[in-house]
Motif scaffolding. Structure first.
Motif, short mmCIF file in Angstrom:
data_model
loop_
_atom_site.label_atom_id
_atom_site.label_comp_id
_atom_site.label_asym_id
_atom_site.label_seq_id
_atom_site.Cartn_x
_atom_site.Cartn_y
_atom_site.Cartn_z
N SER A 1 0.82 -1.20 0.00
CA SER A 1 0.00 0.00 0.00
C SER A 1 0.86 1.26 0.00
CB SER A 1 -0.90 -0.02 1.23
OG SER A 1 -1.80 1.03 1.17
N GLY A 2 0.48 2.22 -0.81
CA GLY A 2 1.18 3.49 -0.84
C GLY A 2 2.43 3.50 -1.68
N THR B 1 -1.48 3.24 -7.90
CA THR B 1 -2.61 4.01 -8.40
C THR B 1 -2.12 5.26 -9.11
OG1 THR B 1 -4.01 3.19 -6.63
CG2 THR B 1 -4.70 5.19 -7.71
N THR B 2 -1.12 5.90 -8.54
CA THR B 2 -0.58 7.11 -9.15
C THR B 2 -0.11 6.83 -10.57
OG1 THR B 2 0.11 7.79 -6.95
CG2 THR B 2 1.05 8.98 -8.80
#
Ligand SMILES: Nc1ncnc2c1ncn2[C@@H]1O[C@H](COP(=O)(O)OP(=O)(O)OP(=O)(O)O)[C@@H](O)[C@H]1O
Ligand SMILES: [Mg+2]
Lengths: 312, 359, 304
Positions: free
Chosen positions: B37-38, B42-43
């Motif tokens: 996660s992170g 998605t970016t």
């Protein structure tokens, strides 16, 4: 690296300036009715413009209007009245009464609490003239007035027309009963946001109601308290609608903002001293701008701002 | 459509979310972006979609640079984790919205909606509002909405993570089948490695915005090139031991300490000289019970994992995890002998975190 | 919150007694307007007839103003109602539309100066706009001198001094900081993915705004609409300052004019006109309290 072709950009100038068109109407209105007026206020306050000079024959007189305010025989009267009016209304109603009402209504049954808060909002939603009319009639002379009928006469005092007789009290009451609801709403939600276990713990500890208020609730609503106080100071200092309708400034109720309004736009003699009136208003405008900026810094509204997550 | 990301970089107010990523995707390929996660999955995906503008680097579609092309001109379809259906429109309106924007005739819209509804099995839901659908049904509609445009590129952002486990498995194979038959180039973001391993032709593993590996699933699993990939890929995670490599009599041994010394077969001899100390990795399924083995230990903990039981045991300070068949009915405290399948062992340089076997 | 429980019935009813006493002016005020609307005259809260007999003289004659111009300083109550309605509707439509546009841009679009614009909205939000009334008079006089826009538009007259349009425009502007801030807050809470999906489906920002985003903030629009309508319906100071004829402006200005000319004996008609203006407000209020409560706090909840 191989030769790269660039996709033909369909992005026209109009798409890149989309944001501008979204903001255009508000920008226009803000410029017309906030920016321009601020400039006009400051500018006209430096002239002798009045209904006798008209818009064409006025002269530039620098700070003379401000000097005039400084030496005007009525200045101390209006100033003192304004200070007194703001302080008394703020302490007893906009903060004091608001606190009392929100404290009580959060400690009785929910339905009743809701009912009384709704009742206290009525003055705010009632058209000003009707609301003031009610007060006028409450204070009217015998045999018409409600106060005289219900309280003064039964107790054996001499009935009278209370609005002129107790004009200061009346402007405080009329504004206070409207002003209290702002603080009431904010304090109520702040009190309701206090964690339940803290409230219950104080009950278990056997704290009395007053102790609870003093040691549990007040520390929790420090910020809302400060916010309401500062916000309402500004609003009381500058609003005059209710006083205008109630007494029109008679009976020694001409607060500073009403004084400015009367001088510039609305007086019996039809001599509108735009220059002088604007100078009176400019004092409030400047205070308003400074306090507005300070609030924004102080209450850190800026931190609520998030960055857009779309960049087209 | 063929997609190429060249040195793609995204900074948010000075913080680098995606750092010089290079990926090329062949026409019709199904690529998964996998990472914790992170890490910037998605970016990256949103840059491909045109929602975010790259800070540096290029995005090429069929060799054409599209960095500044607005999303609507990119010929893409996207499926979101939150489904992102338009709540105020019916399923039908949701499906045909993109066609409506292109001012297609009504008959065509109806025909297309029917076609997609048939593929997704949502024909009976067309009049409902998204709020009246289950999560699985919403995700089907969202997929249909992305497909109706016949996009050249499909983007998925963790589309299954809001669904329950069973539905997730069936949707997984359904999406894969669909993609296969339609042959649409797809990028699939997930943090679920099983999803990535089972669906993707190639997997891009990303960590802290940096591409760690970009290769086929088996390659990732069997020949991890970095310590991070070794730890991250595989469930349950790989055992990692600090070892000393020792040569004696022409043979090479891995000394784990606590008297454990394992012979390294020639196929797994490190090809690179380590710069620092060495870690040896071995997956729990590559350790088996062999009561003839000298390496004996006592079972500390048994975690049922469905098909297998995960056993935790300890030799001195070394904790070892391995899988056994539940039919063996092992109990806590039982003493067992262990055998490491050293043909499956991995070796890493702890300083560079790179594999000593695969470059 | 927990109710205070006490065995002593006096201590238990104490908060209620206190509340009623403090609320007395509001209660009495509303009672008075209700009673005197339907009475020939009132002694306090008691209806009396011409001769001063208690509890007599209940009448509907105070409502004669609905058809008898002479009761309302020869102003047509219907024209004034229409004017008031135009202001209220104009203000509502204007504020909602303009705030929705600006609120969307501020919440959702990246552009240079976004932060500054937001701060500006906030400063204006707390800024006492009444102090600008005098200068706004100048602006309106200037707009009035612009051809057509100034005073050549049917129904609202135009946008200059002494026109309904001018009053509406000023009211919109002064309400705008609150509206923008409120709408921005509502837009902030709409999912980003929804908007991204729309953009990928092929929407422009305008279409996304109108077809996708605006439907998501209906509660916010409802709240702002109701609030603005009430503000417009009751507005007094702006029409009073910028319309020259008080008997041709709005219900509020007419009432003010009547109030300053009437002796307490004739308060019946005044109360009736007041109640007439009050009824829509009360009806709205009763049905929409929840929405309104948020706005009365100026959208500042949770910021302090
Ligand atoms: N719009 C934004 N503004 C600022 N920082 C952002 C923004 N979007 C993402 N980030 C940051 O960039 C980093 C990468 O975020 P991203 O959403 O790409 O992660 P992810 O890999 O999709 O994670 P997850 O699996 O949780 O969805 C995170 O540290 C995140 O906080
Ligand atoms: Mg993500």
């Amino acid at each position: 690296m191989k030769e790269k072709k660039e996709a033909t950009e369909t992005k026209k100038l109009s798409t890149r300036l989309e944001w501008f068109w979204f903001l255009f109407p508000s920008l226009l209105l803000i410029v017309l009715f906030f920016f321009l007026p601020v400039i006009i206020t400051i500018f006209v306050s430096g002239t002798n413009m009045s209904s006798s000079t008209g818009f064409n024959n006025w002269k530039w007189i620098g700070l003379d209007n401000y000097k005039m305010i400084a030496i005007h025989p009525e200045t101390p009267k209006h100033l003192w009245l304004t200070v007194k009016y703001v302080a008394v209304t703020l302490v007893f109603f906009n903060v004091g009464m608001a606190l009392v009402i929100s404290l009580i209504t959060t400690h009785i049954s929910q339905g009743a609490g809701f009912f009384f808060r709704a009742l206290w909002l009525l003055p705010r939603i009632t058209p000003t003239v009707i609301y003031v009319m009610m007060w006028k009639f409450l204070g009217a002379n015998a045999p018409y007035g409600v106060i005289n009928q219900l309280f003064v006469q039964p107790l054996g005092f001499t009935p009278q027309d209370w609005v002129p007789a107790a004009s200061f009290l009346f402007i405080v009451l009329v504004n206070g009963y409207i002003g209290a609801s702002f603080g009431m709403i904010i304090f109520t939600s702040a009190i309701e946001a206090i964690p339940k276990d803290i409230m219950i713990a104080s009950l278990v500890d056997g704290a009395s109601f007053m102790q609870r208020v003093r040691y549990v609730i007040l520390p929790y609503i420090k910020w809302p308290l400060l916010f309401v106080t500062t916000y309402q100071t500004l609003s009381l200092m500058t609003s005059f609608e209710q006083i205008l309708v109630l007494t029109n400034g008679e009976f020694n109720t001409e607060v500073w903002s009403l004084w400015a309004y009367h001088r510039a736009l609305n007086n019996y003699w039809g001599n509108f001293q735009w220059g002088f009136g604007n100078a009176l208003a400019a004092v409030l405008v400047v205070i308003g701008i400074i306090l507005g900026i300070i609030y924004m810094r102080y209450f850190k509204f800026g931190e609520l701002v998030q960055e857009p997550k779309i960049e087209t | 459509m063929q997609v190429e990301l060249v040195n793609l970089t995204k900074k948010f107010m000075g913080v680098t979310a995606v750092n010089r990523i290079n990926i090329d995707i062949k026409d019709g390929e199904f690529v998964a972006f996998l990472g914790p996660s992170g890490c910037g999955k998605t970016t990256t995906l949103l840059m491909v979609a045109g929602i975010y503008k790259p800070t540096e680097g290029d995005i090429l579609f069929d060799g054409v640079r599209v960095n500044h092309l607005p999303p609507k001109d990119r010929d893409i379809g996207m499926v979101f984790q939150s489904y992102a259906l338009y709540p105020h429109m019916s399923v039908y309106q949701n499906l045909v919205f993109s066609l409506m924007l292109k001012k297609r005739p009504k008959t065509e819209m109806q025909a297309e909606a029917q076609r997609v509804a048939d593929i997704m099995g949502i024909g009976h839901l067309l009049d409902r509002k998204p709020g009246q659908l289950s999560g699985g049904q919403q995700q089907r509609v969202a997929l249909g909405r992305a497909l109706i445009k016949k996009p050249k590129l499909l983007l998925f952002d963790e589309p299954l993570s809001n669904l329950d486990a069973r539905l997730r498995i069936s949707m997984r194979s359904e999406i894969k089948k669909l993609q296969n038959s339609l042959g649409i180039t797809s990028i699939y973001v997930t943090h679920d490695q099983i999803e990535a391993m089972t669906m993707a032709d190639r997997i891009a593993v990303i960590k802290n915005g940096v591409l760690q590996a970009y290769t086929e699933p088996e390659e990732l699993h069997d020949r991890p090139r970095t310590l991070f990939i070794a730890e991250f890929i595989g469930n349950p995670p790989m055992n990692l031991f600090d070892v000393r490599l020792e040569d004696s009599g022409g043979k090479m041994y891995a000394n784990l300490g606590e008297g454990i010394k394992l012979e390294i077969p020639p196929s797994r001899k490190p090809k690179v000289e380590p710069r620092g100390s060495v870690k040896m990795g071995i997956r729990p399924q590559d350790i088996i019970i062999d009561n003839n083995s000298d390496l004996r230990t006592e079972i500390l903990l048994i975690e049922p994992m469905g098909r297998d039981d995960l056993i935790v045991c300890r030799v001195g300070n070394i904790e070892i995890h391995f899988l056994v068949d539940p039919v063996l009915k092992l109990k806590r405290g039982d003493s067992v002998g262990l055998k490491f399948d050293m043909e499956k062992a991995q070796f890493f340089d702890t300083e560079t975190e790179k594999s000593l076997l695969w470059q | 919150m927990k109710e205070i429980r006490s065995r002593n019935p006096f201590t238990r009813s104490l908060p209620y007694i206190l509340l009623v006493v403090l609320s007395l002016p509001i209660i009495l005020g509303y009672l008075w307007i209700l009673v005197s609307t339907f009475s020939t005259r009132c002694y306090g809260l008691i209806p009396v007839d011409q001769q001063g007999n208690y509890f007599k003289g209940l009448t509907l004659s105070n409502w004669a103003f609905l058809y008898d111009k002479s009761k309302t300083l020869n102003a047509s109550i219907w024209l004034l109602t229409l004017n008031t309605l135009i202001i209220a509707i104009g203000l509502t439509v204007g504020v909602v539309l303009v705030s929705m546009m600006a609120g969307y841009a501020l919440s959702r679009i990246k552009f240079p100066g976004r932060k500054s614009f937001l701060s500006l909205t906030l400063i204006l939000h707390s800024f006492p706009s009444v102090t600008l009334l005098i200068a706004i008079y100048f602006v309106l006089r200037w707009i009035a001198s612009v051809p057509v826009i100034g005073r050549g538009i049917p129904l609202i007259g135009g946008f200059g001094y002494n026109t309904l349009g001018g009053v509406i425009l000023v009211s919109i502007a002064l309400q705008l900081p609150l509206g923008i801030w409120l709408m921005k807050g509502f837009f902030d809470n709409v999912s980003w993915d929804l908007e991204r999906a729309a953009l990928i489906d092929g929407c422009s920002r305008w279409r996304t705004w109108w077809q996708i985003m605006v439907p998501q903030i209906k509660p916010g629009i409802a709240a702002l609409s109701i609030f603005s309508f009430m503000e417009g319906w009751k507005s007094f100071l702006i029409p009073y300052s910028f319309m020259t004829s008080q008997t041709k402006a709005t219900l509020s200005t007419l009432l003010n004019e009547m109030l300053s000319e009437t002796s307490p004996v004739n308060y019946g008609t005044l109360a009736a006109v007041g109640l007439y203006q009050l009824i829509p407000v009360l009806v709205f209020y009763i049905f929409t309290q929840k929405y309104l409560l948020n706005i009365f706090a100026g959208g500042v909840k949770g910021t302090a």
